[in-house]
Structures are given as structure tokens and as C-alpha cells.
Design a protein around this motif. Sequence first.
Motif, PDB file in Angstrom:
ATOM      1  N   VAL A  27      34.086 -27.504  -3.661  1.00  0.00           N
ATOM      2  CA  VAL A  27      33.803 -27.970  -2.303  1.00  0.00           C
ATOM      3  C   VAL A  27      34.936 -27.571  -1.353  1.00  0.00           C
ATOM      4  O   VAL A  27      34.695 -27.109  -0.233  1.00  0.00           O
ATOM      5  CB  VAL A  27      33.595 -29.501  -2.289  1.00  0.00           C
ATOM      6  N   VAL A  28      36.172 -27.754  -1.805  1.00  0.00           N
ATOM      7  CA  VAL A  28      37.316 -27.397  -0.957  1.00  0.00           C
ATOM      8  C   VAL A  28      37.340 -25.893  -0.695  1.00  0.00           C
ATOM      9  O   VAL A  28      37.626 -25.437   0.419  1.00  0.00           O
ATOM     10  CB  VAL A  28      38.634 -27.858  -1.609  1.00  0.00           C
ATOM     11  N   ALA A  29      37.026 -25.087  -1.727  1.00  0.00           N
ATOM     12  CA  ALA A  29      37.012 -23.635  -1.552  1.00  0.00           C
ATOM     13  C   ALA A  29      35.936 -23.221  -0.554  1.00  0.00           C
ATOM     14  O   ALA A  29      36.162 -22.349   0.298  1.00  0.00           O
ATOM     15  CB  ALA A  29      36.783 -22.954  -2.895  1.00  0.00           C
ATOM     16  N   ALA A  30      34.746 -23.843  -0.653  1.00  0.00           N
ATOM     17  CA  ALA A  30      33.675 -23.517   0.285  1.00  0.00           C
ATOM     18  C   ALA A  30      34.089 -23.866   1.711  1.00  0.00           C
ATOM     19  O   ALA A  30      33.787 -23.136   2.661  1.00  0.00           O
ATOM     20  CB  ALA A  30      32.399 -24.255  -0.106  1.00  0.00           C
ATOM     21  N   TRP A  31      34.768 -24.986   1.879  1.00  0.00           N
ATOM     22  CA  TRP A  31      35.263 -25.357   3.209  1.00  0.00           C
ATOM     23  C   TRP A  31      36.320 -24.371   3.687  1.00  0.00           C
ATOM     24  O   TRP A  31      36.331 -23.967   4.849  1.00  0.00           O
ATOM     25  CB  TRP A  31      35.854 -26.761   3.170  1.00  0.00           C
ATOM     26  N   TRP A  54      36.705 -34.742 -16.747  1.00  0.00           N
ATOM     27  CA  TRP A  54      37.787 -34.247 -15.886  1.00  0.00           C
ATOM     28  C   TRP A  54      37.501 -32.831 -15.400  1.00  0.00           C
ATOM     29  O   TRP A  54      37.686 -32.516 -14.217  1.00  0.00           O
ATOM     30  CB  TRP A  54      39.113 -34.278 -16.639  1.00  0.00           C
ATOM     31  N   VAL A  55      37.056 -31.975 -16.300  1.00  0.00           N
ATOM     32  CA  VAL A  55      36.820 -30.580 -15.935  1.00  0.00           C
ATOM     33  C   VAL A  55      35.654 -30.475 -14.953  1.00  0.00           C
ATOM     34  O   VAL A  55      35.735 -29.741 -13.953  1.00  0.00           O
ATOM     35  CB  VAL A  55      36.551 -29.730 -17.193  1.00  0.00           C
ATOM     36  N   LEU A  56      34.580 -31.202 -15.208  1.00  0.00           N
ATOM     37  CA  LEU A  56      33.434 -31.164 -14.299  1.00  0.00           C
ATOM     38  C   LEU A  56      33.810 -31.690 -12.915  1.00  0.00           C
ATOM     39  O   LEU A  56      33.462 -31.081 -11.888  1.00  0.00           O
ATOM     40  CB  LEU A  56      32.278 -31.983 -14.880  1.00  0.00           C
ATOM     41  N   ALA A  68      37.996 -21.695  -9.486  1.00  0.00           N
ATOM     42  CA  ALA A  68      37.835 -22.431  -8.230  1.00  0.00           C
ATOM     43  C   ALA A  68      39.191 -22.828  -7.654  1.00  0.00           C
ATOM     44  O   ALA A  68      39.376 -22.822  -6.427  1.00  0.00           O
ATOM     45  CB  ALA A  68      36.977 -23.678  -8.467  1.00  0.00           C
ATOM     46  N   LEU A  69      40.127 -23.150  -8.524  1.00  0.00           N
ATOM     47  CA  LEU A  69      41.481 -23.428  -8.056  1.00  0.00           C
ATOM     48  C   LEU A  69      42.068 -22.204  -7.359  1.00  0.00           C
ATOM     49  O   LEU A  69      42.687 -22.307  -6.295  1.00  0.00           O
ATOM     50  CB  LEU A  69      42.364 -23.845  -9.229  1.00  0.00           C
ATOM     51  N   VAL A  75      35.183 -30.750  -7.125  1.00  0.00           N
ATOM     52  CA  VAL A  75      36.083 -30.972  -5.984  1.00  0.00           C
ATOM     53  C   VAL A  75      36.675 -29.657  -5.494  1.00  0.00           C
ATOM     54  O   VAL A  75      36.685 -29.368  -4.287  1.00  0.00           O
ATOM     55  CB  VAL A  75      37.200 -31.970  -6.376  1.00  0.00           C
ATOM     56  N   LEU A  76      37.173 -28.854  -6.421  1.00  0.00           N
ATOM     57  CA  LEU A  76      37.787 -27.582  -6.036  1.00  0.00           C
ATOM     58  C   LEU A  76      36.756 -26.637  -5.419  1.00  0.00           C
ATOM     59  O   LEU A  76      37.064 -25.895  -4.475  1.00  0.00           O
ATOM     60  CB  LEU A  76      38.432 -26.926  -7.248  1.00  0.00           C
TER      61      LEU A  76
END
Length: 263
Positions: free
Chosen positions: A246-250, A236-238, A159-160, A243-244
Motif C-alpha cells: 500500500v505504501v509503495a502504491a502511494w 507477519w509476512v502477509l 515491496a520493501l 502494508v508495504l
Amino acid sequence: MNGFWGVTRAIVGREFLRFVHQRERFFAALVRPLVWLLIFAAGFRAALGLSIIPPYQTYITYETYIVPGLCAMVLLFNGMQSSLSLVYDREMGSMRLLLTSPFPRWWLLFCRLFGATTISVLQVYAFLGIAALFGITMPPLGYVAVLPGLILGGLMLGALGLVLSSFISQLENFAGVMNFVIFPMFFLSSALYPLWKMGESSPLLRDICAINPFTHVVELIRFLLYLQLNLTALAWVLASTLVLGVVAAWGYDPARGMMKRKG
């Protein structure tokens, strides 16, 4: 549901076909951790003393300590490499075609991410098998227990890569940014040395390592290999994956992110 299954099978299958046709990716993914395990570890063994820290119940060799970090390294490099291919697909137009299909954008990205993660996990097990040939083994059940951690870690790091690829429009630019992200994440983590060791020389660097999401991928893998669950690392991983994602989808939204800038 048949449609969702069909698109999942198509995207994941395409990732496997690409992997099969690019066999050098498999060997490249193994060379990096094996160099650290068999060459660098021999030099660092005497310089880096280790105390008995969880999840270990006794003193261990340095090679044993760095195996979880090298597993995470495989996930990291493969996640970035898969995202590099996304930038290529976007330049060729196939990514734009995929995102205009009637299926939800988040599902299409997840299928791509899941396919890349599955390949990463297979590469990690290949690395663990080679390490076992050199006498570096884990508890037998640990090889099974670590699977969910490998999947979660692969999804987070993939995702990053999606986030980076969504905001970088040119292939050559992404390659440079990839190195800028990979090496700080890897070296500022607990992959090669425990955080207490880092704190002896620099409390600031130790604190940076402690908030590095890659550190928590490493620790999640480390504890699962020894049949223990690190709840802090899991949280932390979840959270990072969510977050990553959601940002990728945006970023891949045709109306706002990458697609708008490219249009």
C-alpha cells in the motif's frame, strides 16, 4: 483480461531479459550465501552451540541451521537490486511512461514485483542445489513445500524495495540507503543464530529481532523446509507485504508521491 495478461507478460518478460543480459547478477546472488555457508559457518560452528528447537527434531549442524536464513538473504538482496533498477528506470523516464499507461498502478507495480520475485525464487533453488552438493540437504518434500514461502517472502522484501525506491530520487543515494537497510535487517534476525541465543547476551536485541519482518521470512522458510507451518511468521509476512504494498502504491502515485516531487 487480455490486456492485463499482455501487460503482465511484457513486464515479467522484460525482467527476465534484463536478468539474462546481466548474468553477473546470478553469480553475485549465489556468492554471498555460499561464502557464509562454506567459510563463515566453519568458524562459527564451534562458537555457536544449538539446542533442539522447532522445527528440528534433533541436533543439527550450524550449516543446516543457516540455510533458511541464506535463502532469505538471496530474496533480500535481489529485491533491493530490482528496486535499484527501478530508480534507474525512473531517471531514464521509462518508469514514468509505464505509470501513465491505462492499467491500474497497483497492477503494474505488482507485475514488476512478481517478475523480480520469480527470478529470486529461481536463484534460491540454485543455492539449495549447490548446498545439497555439499551434503546440506532438507527433506525432499520440503523443497516443494517451501515454494509458497519463498514467493511470499520475495514479495514482501521486494515491496520493501519498492517503498525505498519510491522515496529516493537519485541512483547513488539509493545504493547507500540499500546497505543501511539490508545489513541491519539481516544481522538483527534469526538468520545466523536463534533468538534464544541472542537473548542470552541482550534481551533488547532479541526483542528487536523478534519484531523484524525479515526474521519471520526466515522462520517461514525454515518451517516449510521441514513440512511445518509457522502461523505467526505467516501472519507477519502477509501483514508486512500488505502494508508495504500500500505504501509503495502511494509512493508511486503520480499525483502525490515520487512522481509529484519529480515533476
